[in-house]
Motif scaffolding. Structure first.
Motif, PDB file in Angstrom:
ATOM      1  N   VAL A  74       0.840  -1.196   0.000  1.00 27.10           N
ATOM      2  CA  VAL A  74       0.000   0.000   0.000  1.00 27.10           C
ATOM      3  C   VAL A  74       0.876   1.248   0.000  1.00 27.10           C
ATOM      4  N   GLU A  75       0.329   2.275  -0.585  1.00 27.44           N
ATOM      5  CA  GLU A  75       0.893   3.614  -0.522  1.00 27.44           C
ATOM      6  C   GLU A  75      -0.261   4.568  -0.256  1.00 27.44           C
ATOM      7  N   TYR A  76       0.046   5.795   0.072  1.00 24.82           N
ATOM      8  CA  TYR A  76      -0.975   6.843   0.222  1.00 24.82           C
ATOM      9  C   TYR A  76      -0.249   8.170   0.275  1.00 24.82           C
ATOM     10  N   LEU A  77      -1.022   9.248   0.262  1.00 21.14           N
ATOM     11  CA  LEU A  77      -0.398  10.564   0.238  1.00 21.14           C
ATOM     12  C   LEU A  77       0.363  10.844   1.533  1.00 21.14           C
ATOM     13  N   PHE A  78      -0.358  10.834   2.653  1.00 24.66           N
ATOM     14  CA  PHE A  78       0.240  11.284   3.901  1.00 24.66           C
ATOM     15  C   PHE A  78      -0.230  10.415   5.074  1.00 24.66           C
ATOM     16  N   PRO A  79       0.667  10.078   5.996  1.00 24.04           N
ATOM     17  CA  PRO A  79       0.274   9.296   7.167  1.00 24.04           C
ATOM     18  C   PRO A  79       0.029  10.133   8.418  1.00 24.04           C
ATOM     19  N   TYR A  80       0.215  11.438   8.381  1.00 31.75           N
ATOM     20  CA  TYR A  80       0.451  12.214   9.586  1.00 31.75           C
ATOM     21  C   TYR A  80      -0.794  12.487  10.425  1.00 31.75           C
ATOM     22  N   ALA A  81      -1.960  12.164   9.900  1.00 30.33           N
ATOM     23  CA  ALA A  81      -3.184  12.301  10.696  1.00 30.33           C
ATOM     24  C   ALA A  81      -3.349  11.148  11.681  1.00 30.33           C
ATOM     25  N   TYR A  82      -2.472  10.145  11.580  1.00 27.01           N
ATOM     26  CA  TYR A  82      -2.553   8.959  12.424  1.00 27.01           C
ATOM     27  C   TYR A  82      -1.199   8.711  13.071  1.00 27.01           C
ATOM     28  N   THR A  83      -1.201   8.051  14.197  1.00 24.42           N
ATOM     29  CA  THR A  83       0.060   7.734  14.848  1.00 24.42           C
ATOM     30  C   THR A  83       0.753   6.617  14.079  1.00 24.42           C
ATOM     31  N   PRO A  84       2.076   6.567  14.139  1.00 21.53           N
ATOM     32  CA  PRO A  84       2.768   5.434  13.522  1.00 21.53           C
ATOM     33  C   PRO A  84       2.298   4.095  14.075  1.00 21.53           C
ATOM     34  N   GLU A  85       1.962   4.067  15.363  1.00 24.72           N
ATOM     35  CA  GLU A  85       1.528   2.816  15.982  1.00 24.72           C
ATOM     36  C   GLU A  85       0.208   2.331  15.399  1.00 24.72           C
TER      37      GLU A  85
ATOM     38  N   ALA B 167       9.042  12.654   8.360  1.00 26.38           N
ATOM     39  CA  ALA B 167       8.759  11.574   7.419  1.00 26.38           C
ATOM     40  C   ALA B 167       9.621  10.354   7.695  1.00 26.38           C
ATOM     41  N   LEU B 168      10.876  10.568   8.017  1.00 29.33           N
ATOM     42  CA  LEU B 168      11.755   9.428   8.285  1.00 29.33           C
ATOM     43  C   LEU B 168      11.388   8.735   9.594  1.00 29.33           C
ATOM     44  N   ARG B 169      10.849   9.482  10.530  1.00 26.23           N
ATOM     45  CA  ARG B 169      10.354   8.846  11.765  1.00 26.23           C
ATOM     46  C   ARG B 169       9.225   7.872  11.439  1.00 26.23           C
ATOM     47  N   TYR B 170       8.309   8.288  10.598  1.00 30.10           N
ATOM     48  CA  TYR B 170       7.223   7.401  10.174  1.00 30.10           C
ATOM     49  C   TYR B 170       7.761   6.250   9.329  1.00 30.10           C
ATOM     50  N   ALA B 171       8.696   6.536   8.438  1.00 25.60           N
ATOM     51  CA  ALA B 171       9.238   5.485   7.583  1.00 25.60           C
ATOM     52  C   ALA B 171       9.884   4.376   8.405  1.00 25.60           C
ATOM     53  N   GLU B 172      10.593   4.753   9.442  1.00 24.01           N
ATOM     54  CA  GLU B 172      11.201   3.750  10.315  1.00 24.01           C
ATOM     55  C   GLU B 172      10.143   2.912  11.009  1.00 24.01           C
ATOM     56  N   ALA B 173       9.119   3.551  11.541  1.00 27.40           N
ATOM     57  CA  ALA B 173       8.076   2.832  12.270  1.00 27.40           C
ATOM     58  C   ALA B 173       7.276   1.911  11.359  1.00 27.40           C
ATOM     59  N   LEU B 174       7.091   2.317  10.118  1.00 27.81           N
ATOM     60  CA  LEU B 174       6.244   1.565   9.183  1.00 27.81           C
ATOM     61  C   LEU B 174       7.036   0.614   8.300  1.00 27.81           C
ATOM     62  N   GLY B 175       8.357   0.601   8.439  1.00 28.43           N
ATOM     63  CA  GLY B 175       9.161  -0.266   7.580  1.00 28.43           C
ATOM     64  C   GLY B 175       9.104   0.136   6.127  1.00 28.43           C
ATOM     65  N   CYS B 176       8.950   1.420   5.862  1.00 32.81           N
ATOM     66  CA  CYS B 176       8.806   1.938   4.501  1.00 32.81           C
ATOM     67  C   CYS B 176      10.168   2.390   3.983  1.00 32.81           C
ATOM     68  N   SER B 177      10.558   1.892   2.838  1.00 29.56           N
ATOM     69  CA  SER B 177      11.919   2.131   2.363  1.00 29.56           C
ATOM     70  C   SER B 177      12.070   3.379   1.506  1.00 29.56           C
ATOM     71  N   ARG B 178      10.955   4.040   1.160  1.00 29.95           N
ATOM     72  CA  ARG B 178      11.081   5.218   0.301  1.00 29.95           C
ATOM     73  C   ARG B 178      10.006   6.247   0.644  1.00 29.95           C
ATOM     74  N   VAL B 179      10.381   7.520   0.514  1.00 33.20           N
ATOM     75  CA  VAL B 179       9.451   8.631   0.729  1.00 33.20           C
ATOM     76  C   VAL B 179       9.597   9.607  -0.437  1.00 33.20           C
ATOM     77  N   HIS B 180       8.508  10.279  -0.747  1.00 42.14           N
ATOM     78  CA  HIS B 180       8.467  11.212  -1.877  1.00 42.14           C
ATOM     79  C   HIS B 180       8.470  12.640  -1.366  1.00 42.14           C
TER      80      HIS B 180
END
Length: 276
Positions: free
Chosen positions: A32-43, A90-103
């Motif tokens: 999955v991808e989406y525009l932005f995760p920031y309205a939700y906690t990484p957890e 963004a990198l804080r979320y990427a680490e928590a979500l195991g996401c290897s790339r950000v735009h």
């Protein structure tokens, strides 16, 4: 093998956002991808990924004030400190979500009454863009992450700073960081330039992610002027091992329009392929 990722900002909008993860998994998506995760906690997001067995493959850096019309910070002169903060977040979320790339969205140019940007303004945006992307890439490299840049068509997003493939390739070369890569959206490229196979082949070594949608109305990839089976076959022949993000607006219900994806592994929760 083509691996499809559902863009949850555009698909399965029949459901509340956090319910879209399970809906995507039940339809056969594995990423999955989406525009932005920031309205939700990484957890909270991590829990949805774990429950649905999905991989988080991409999301965008904070874009500035989206509701006020901002579309990214990376090229905006005078906003460098805000951009750097956005990279950290963004990198804080990427680490928590195991996401290897950000735009990193480039942002908009200020336009004059005729819808043009003055050359000195464009030059200032370019300087900020290169500086900011170099910072973002170096920060991401510390965490073994990639930063992507994406040319976006100026019909859907008038005034977007990065809109052509050659411009993007020149920026990648100037920044000079190996983990800064191209987000190649075939929909945007077709609208601005066409010649998709040529662009795909020429830029392939720098492509980090691919996105698709039908042209011109941004519906399912089997509707419109682009023949995606041929492009997917070329991607496979080139050895592409990344994800293909489905960033389109369904013409009707999301599940009803997934028949095009049967050849690429989309199934329902009982293992039956989707019909259209």
């Amino acid at each position: 093998m083509i691996r499809l990722a559902a863009n949850l900002s555009m698909l399965f909008t029949e459901h509340e956002f956090l319910d879209r993860f399970v809906a995507a998994a039940e339809a056969g998506f594995r990423g999955v991808e989406y525009l932005f995760p920031y309205a939700y906690t990484p957890e909270a997001l991590r829990a949805e990924l774990d429950e649905s067995g999905l991989e988080q493959v991409l999301f965008n850096l904070p874009p500035g004030d989206w509701e006020a019309g901002e579309r990214g910070l990376a090229s905006l002169p005078g906003r460098e400190a805000e951009f750097r903060d956005s990279v950290v977040e963004a990198l804080r979320y990427a680490e928590a979500l195991g996401c290897s790339r950000v735009h990193a969205m480039a942002g908009l140019l200020p336009m004059d009454a005729d819808g043009r940007a003055q050359e000195d303004v464009r030059a200032a945006h370019h300087t900020s863009y290169v500086t900011n992307l170099r910072f973002a890439a170096r920060e991401a490299a510390k965490l073994d992450r990639e930063v992507l840049i994406e040319p976006i068509n100026t019909r859907d997003m008038p005034g977007f700073f990065l809109s052509h493939q050659d411009q993007a390739m020149a920026v990648l070369k100037e920044v000079g960081e190996p983990n800064l890569r191209l987000q190649f959206d075939l929909y945007h490229c077709q609208i601005m330039e066409g010649d998709l196979t040529h662009h795909l082949e020429r830029q392939f070594p720098r492509i980090g992610h691919v996105q698709v949608a039908g042209v011109p109305q941004r519906h399912e990839p089997d509707v419109g002027e682009v023949h995606y089976p041929a492009l997917f076959a070329r991607l496979e022949a080139l050895g592409y091992g990344g994800w293909v993000g489905c960033e389109y607006c369904p013409a009707g219900g999301t599940r009803e329009g997934l028949g095009w994806g049967r050849a690429y592994g989309l199934t329902d929760s009982h293992g039956a392929t989707q019909g259209r």
